[in-house]
Scaffold this active site. Structure first.
Site, PDB file in Angstrom:
ATOM      1  N   LYS A  15      74.612  14.821 -18.398  1.00 23.03           N
ATOM      2  CA  LYS A  15      74.241  14.663 -16.983  1.00 23.03           C
ATOM      3  C   LYS A  15      72.794  14.196 -16.917  1.00 23.03           C
ATOM      4  CE  LYS A  15      71.459  18.532 -16.870  1.00 23.03           C
ATOM      5  NZ  LYS A  15      70.000  18.474 -16.870  1.00 23.03           N
ATOM      6  N   MET A 100      69.792  17.906 -28.503  1.00 19.86           N
ATOM      7  CA  MET A 100      69.869  19.285 -27.989  1.00 19.86           C
ATOM      8  C   MET A 100      68.582  19.693 -27.301  1.00 19.86           C
ATOM      9  SD  MET A 100      72.052  21.119 -30.927  1.00 19.86           S
ATOM     10  CE  MET A 100      71.941  19.975 -32.279  1.00 19.86           C
ATOM     11  N   GLY A 102      67.486  18.629 -24.496  1.00 23.19           N
ATOM     12  CA  GLY A 102      66.807  17.429 -24.023  1.00 23.19           C
ATOM     13  C   GLY A 102      66.886  17.206 -22.524  1.00 23.19           C
ATOM     14  N   GLY A 103      67.495  18.155 -21.799  1.00 29.58           N
ATOM     15  CA  GLY A 103      67.645  17.966 -20.358  1.00 29.58           C
ATOM     16  C   GLY A 103      68.875  17.158 -19.998  1.00 29.58           C
ATOM     17  N   GLY A 105      71.909  18.374 -20.752  1.00 30.11           N
ATOM     18  CA  GLY A 105      72.955  19.366 -20.490  1.00 30.11           C
ATOM     19  C   GLY A 105      74.068  19.409 -21.522  1.00 30.11           C
ATOM     20  N   GLY A 106      73.783  18.962 -22.735  1.00 32.82           N
ATOM     21  CA  GLY A 106      74.843  18.887 -23.756  1.00 32.82           C
ATOM     22  C   GLY A 106      75.506  20.226 -24.042  1.00 32.82           C
ATOM     23  N   GLY A 107      74.709  21.260 -24.212  1.00 30.14           N
ATOM     24  CA  GLY A 107      75.273  22.579 -24.506  1.00 30.14           C
ATOM     25  C   GLY A 107      76.117  23.078 -23.345  1.00 30.14           C
ATOM     26  N   SER A 108      75.631  22.871 -22.130  1.00 29.72           N
ATOM     27  CA  SER A 108      76.369  23.295 -20.935  1.00 29.72           C
ATOM     28  C   SER A 108      77.664  22.496 -20.803  1.00 29.72           C
ATOM     29  CB  SER A 108      75.519  23.059 -19.680  1.00 29.72           C
ATOM     30  OG  SER A 108      74.272  23.669 -19.808  1.00 29.72           O
ATOM     31  N   ASP A 141      73.810  25.255 -15.509  1.00 29.61           N
ATOM     32  CA  ASP A 141      74.355  23.893 -15.394  1.00 29.61           C
ATOM     33  C   ASP A 141      75.848  23.806 -15.693  1.00 29.61           C
ATOM     34  OD1 ASP A 141      71.920  22.889 -14.715  1.00 29.61           O
ATOM     35  OD2 ASP A 141      71.528  21.927 -16.650  1.00 29.61           O
TER      36      ASP A 141
END
Ligand SMILES: C[C@@](CO)(OP(=O)(O)O)[C@H](O)COP(=O)(O)OP(=O)(O)OC[C@H]1O[C@@H](n2ccc(N)nc2=O)[C@H](O)[C@@H]1O
Ligand SMILES: Nc1ncnc2c1ncn2[C@@H]1O[C@H](COP(=O)(O)OP(=O)(O)O)[C@@H](O)[C@H]1O
Length: 285
Positions: A15, A100, A102-103, A105-108, A141
């Site tokens: 995102k 990761m 980085g803003g 939202g990969g983990g979310s 997120d």
């Protein structure tokens, strides 16, 4: 003993926060935000195999700097087992494409895709609202990725209003630094006094990110990436950084900028999407 097939190709898109305003700090330390989320057609991918024992096994092409039980994918799967009483487990393969922390939202997004995919594959029958509530416990997120619709978010990010906005092309640069969300929000110099505005006024005003000044002052790599990109297009930081994005009208313009990017930068070209590719994948079942 049944033999389940691997369910391939579950997208976990990134995102962008097209704007991010910090409107105040609550008594519990969390911040009141107004932000505009849009997905892009670039992200991580998950393959999922249902198993008949309760274990959640995660394999990935990269090492993630958290213990396996703290990985948001494993936490999401276990939260769903608990909420639904499901006795099945899963083997999950994560193809990590997103930087990761980085803003983006990969983990979310990984957590949301895990919840949506397993809810379908385990046939738990949780509603979208139930999944979003479960996701919110994993991170602010996660709900927007579960709902899969570009959205204006308020509160601490949990109050979502779907929006239809232009789907521009973006060049995203991922500076090689880790910006901790918690550090940005705890910093005394973070401006926290942007007035709350109506969505229609926000959409027609100039878009900004209230965390950007602080982060660029602290991280030269973020400032450098932004200084380079802004020569080509209107550019900002996403989330609490470190990634920055430039906005282009056409794919050709975005690719032409990307082709000139110094080899010291890492990044990608992607298209904005108001509907997450996760929804189309779910529809294929
Ligand atoms: C601000 C955003 C915008 O998208 O930043 P990014 O993480 O994407 O960069 C997100 O909402 C972040 O969401 P997420 O990364 O899930 O945050 P969480 O794990 O819930 O919170 C991490 C920490 O950030 C602070 N935090 C987070 C969200 C918020 N509205 N106010 C806060 O003060 C809290 O100190 C919290 O402990
Ligand atoms: N599956 C996962 N993918 C990425 N990060 C994860 C995952 N599980 C746990 N994390 C942790 O969550 C942190 C934030 O990840 P991410 O969502 O990529 O960042 P951001 O919220 O800044 O966009 C990472 O630094 C990492 O420690």
């Amino acid at each position: 003993m049944s033999n389940h097939a691997v369910s391939l190709g579950w997208p976990a898109p990134a995102k962008l926060n097209l704007f991010l305003h910090v409107n105040g700090r609550r008594a519990d330390g969390y911040h009141e935000l107004q932000t505009l989320f849009q997905f892009v057609d670039f992200g991580d991918w998950l393959d999922v195999k249902v198993t008949d024992n309760a274990a959640i096994v995660l394999r990935s092409n990269v090492t993630i700097d958290v213990a396996p039980e703290d990985n948001l994918i494993v936490k999401a799967a276990k939260a769903l087992q608990q909420a639904s009483g499901c006795r099945q487990g899963a083997e999950i393969w994560l193809d990590k494409k997103l930087p990761m922390g980085g803003g983006l939202g990969g983990g979310s997004s990984d957590a949301a895709t895990t919840l949506v995919a397993l809810n379908a594959l385990w046939q738990c029958g949780l509603s979208e609202d139930e999944l979003a509530a479960l996701g919110l416990k994993l991170g602010a997120d996660v709900p927007v990725f579960i709902r899969g619709q570009a959205a204006f978010a308020e509160g601490v990010g949990e109050k979502l209003q779907p929006v239809e906005i232009d789907e521009h092309w973006y060049v995203v640069i991922a500076p090689d630094v880790h910006v901790a969300t918690v550090d940005v929000f705890q910093h005394p110099a973070l401006p926290r006094d942007t007035p709350k505005l109506q969505l229609c006024d926000l959409l027609s005003s100039e878009w900004k990110n209230d965390c950007q000044k602080l982060v660029t002052e602290q991280f030269a790599q973020v400032a450098n990436a932004l200084a380079w990109l802004i020569e080509y297009a209107p550019s900002r930081m996403t989330g609490t950084g470190a990634c920055v994005f430039g906005q282009f009208e056409t794919e050709q313009q975005a690719r032409s900028c990307f082709a000139q990017m110094p080899s010291t930068f890492r990044g990608f070209v992607a298209r904005g999407m108001n509907r997450s590719p996760l929804m189309s994948r779910l529809g294929e079942l």
